[in-house]
Design a protein around this motif. Structure first.
Motif, short mmCIF file in Angstrom:
data_model
loop_
_atom_site.label_atom_id
_atom_site.label_comp_id
_atom_site.label_asym_id
_atom_site.label_seq_id
_atom_site.Cartn_x
_atom_site.Cartn_y
_atom_site.Cartn_z
N GLN A 18 38.03 45.45 16.00
CA GLN A 18 37.33 44.62 16.98
C GLN A 18 38.11 44.59 18.29
O GLN A 18 39.34 44.58 18.29
CB GLN A 18 37.18 43.19 16.46
N ARG A 19 37.36 44.58 19.37
CA ARG A 19 37.95 44.42 20.70
C ARG A 19 38.16 42.92 20.91
O ARG A 19 37.31 42.11 20.60
CB ARG A 19 36.99 44.97 21.75
N ILE A 20 39.33 42.54 21.42
CA ILE A 20 39.66 41.14 21.67
C ILE A 20 39.43 40.83 23.14
O ILE A 20 39.91 41.56 24.01
CB ILE A 20 41.12 40.83 21.30
N ASN A 21 38.72 39.76 23.41
CA ASN A 21 38.51 39.32 24.78
C ASN A 21 39.67 38.39 25.15
O ASN A 21 39.64 37.20 24.87
CB ASN A 21 37.16 38.59 24.90
N LEU A 22 40.70 38.95 25.75
CA LEU A 22 41.89 38.17 26.08
C LEU A 22 41.58 37.04 27.06
O LEU A 22 42.18 35.97 26.99
CB LEU A 22 42.98 39.08 26.64
N PHE A 23 40.62 37.29 27.96
CA PHE A 23 40.28 36.23 28.91
C PHE A 23 39.71 35.02 28.19
O PHE A 23 39.94 33.90 28.60
CB PHE A 23 39.27 36.72 29.96
N ARG A 24 38.99 35.23 27.09
CA ARG A 24 38.42 34.12 26.33
C ARG A 24 39.53 33.24 25.78
O ARG A 24 39.44 32.02 25.79
CB ARG A 24 37.54 34.67 25.19
N PHE A 25 40.60 33.87 25.28
CA PHE A 25 41.73 33.09 24.78
C PHE A 25 42.43 32.36 25.93
O PHE A 25 42.85 31.22 25.78
CB PHE A 25 42.71 33.98 24.02
N TYR A 26 42.54 33.02 27.08
CA TYR A 26 43.11 32.37 28.26
C TYR A 26 42.27 31.15 28.65
O TYR A 26 42.78 30.07 28.90
CB TYR A 26 43.19 33.37 29.43
N HIS A 27 40.96 31.34 28.71
CA HIS A 27 40.05 30.26 29.09
C HIS A 27 40.15 29.11 28.10
O HIS A 27 40.15 27.94 28.48
CB HIS A 27 38.61 30.79 29.17
N TYR A 28 40.23 29.44 26.83
CA TYR A 28 40.41 28.43 25.79
C TYR A 28 41.67 27.62 26.05
O TYR A 28 41.67 26.40 26.06
CB TYR A 28 40.47 29.10 24.41
N GLY A 29 42.77 28.32 26.29
CA GLY A 29 44.04 27.64 26.53
C GLY A 29 44.00 26.77 27.78
O GLY A 29 44.51 25.65 27.78
N ALA A 30 43.39 27.29 28.84
CA ALA A 30 43.29 26.51 30.08
C ALA A 30 42.45 25.24 29.85
O ALA A 30 42.78 24.18 30.40
CB ALA A 30 42.67 27.36 31.19
N SER A 31 41.42 25.35 29.05
CA SER A 31 40.55 24.20 28.80
C SER A 31 41.26 23.10 28.03
O SER A 31 41.09 21.92 28.32
CB SER A 31 39.29 24.62 28.04
N ILE A 32 42.06 23.48 27.04
CA ILE A 32 42.75 22.43 26.30
C ILE A 32 44.04 21.99 26.98
O ILE A 32 44.51 20.88 26.77
CB ILE A 32 42.99 22.79 24.82
N GLU A 33 44.59 22.85 27.83
CA GLU A 33 45.81 22.50 28.57
C GLU A 33 45.57 21.26 29.45
O GLU A 33 46.46 20.44 29.64
CB GLU A 33 46.27 23.68 29.42
N ARG A 34 44.36 21.13 29.95
CA ARG A 34 44.04 19.98 30.81
C ARG A 34 44.22 18.66 30.07
O ARG A 34 44.44 17.63 30.69
CB ARG A 34 42.62 20.10 31.34
N LEU A 35 44.12 18.68 28.75
CA LEU A 35 44.35 17.46 27.97
C LEU A 35 45.78 16.95 28.17
O LEU A 35 46.03 15.75 28.19
CB LEU A 35 44.10 17.69 26.48
N LYS A 36 46.73 17.89 28.32
CA LYS A 36 48.13 17.51 28.49
C LYS A 36 48.39 16.84 29.83
O LYS A 36 49.31 16.04 29.96
CB LYS A 36 49.03 18.73 28.34
#
Length: 148
Positions: A18-36
């Protein structure tokens, strides 16, 4: 093919790879990082957007990582999602984030980060280096045509 931002993994040539969408993981991290970075005095509309964005990111992570080796990180993500959803349920008329809620979600997030870092270091994800003049996309998708 799905829109770039809509997929986390995409099957390659109908096989197990499978091809991994690295940007999706980045976006995920950025979205939850805002909680901090949320604070009690922040604008309530900003708090609500942050919580809603984190909810979508956590749901996406849980849906799209079922076949990956993140058992403990997934448990922590479920715990974080439960905490964020509880805050959203109690949001009420005051629309103010309570200190205990903020501290609870941020503590869970800290645990998630530690667990995810440990599990992510063991995931088998690879990058293919270019081979001469060959197009990597074609080698992956149609390699058997050139090299039966």
């Amino acid at each position: 093919m799905l829109a770039y931002e809509d997929w986390w993994f995409y099957p390659v040539a109908g096989g197990d790879m499978q091809r991994i969408n690295l940007f999706r993981f980045y976006h995920y991290g950025a979205s939850i990082e805002r909680l901090k970075t949320m604070q009690l005095g922040d604008d309530s509309a900003d708090q609500l957007r942050t919580l809603a964005s984190a909810t979508l990111a956590l749901q996406g992570f849980l849906v799209h990582t079922t076949s990956m080796s993140f058992p403990l990180a997934r448990l922590e993500a479920e715990s974080m999602l439960k905490g964020v959803n509880e805050i959203l349920r109690r949001w009420g008329a005051e629309k103010v984030l309570e200190g205990r809620d903020l501290m609870a979600v941020q503590n869970i997030m800290g645990v998630f980060e530690l667990v995810f870092a440990k599990e992510a270091s063991r995931v088998s994800a690879f990058s293919i280096t270019p081979k001469g003049i060959y197009d990597l996309e074609k080698l992956i998708d149609e390699g058997e045509k050139k090299f039966p």
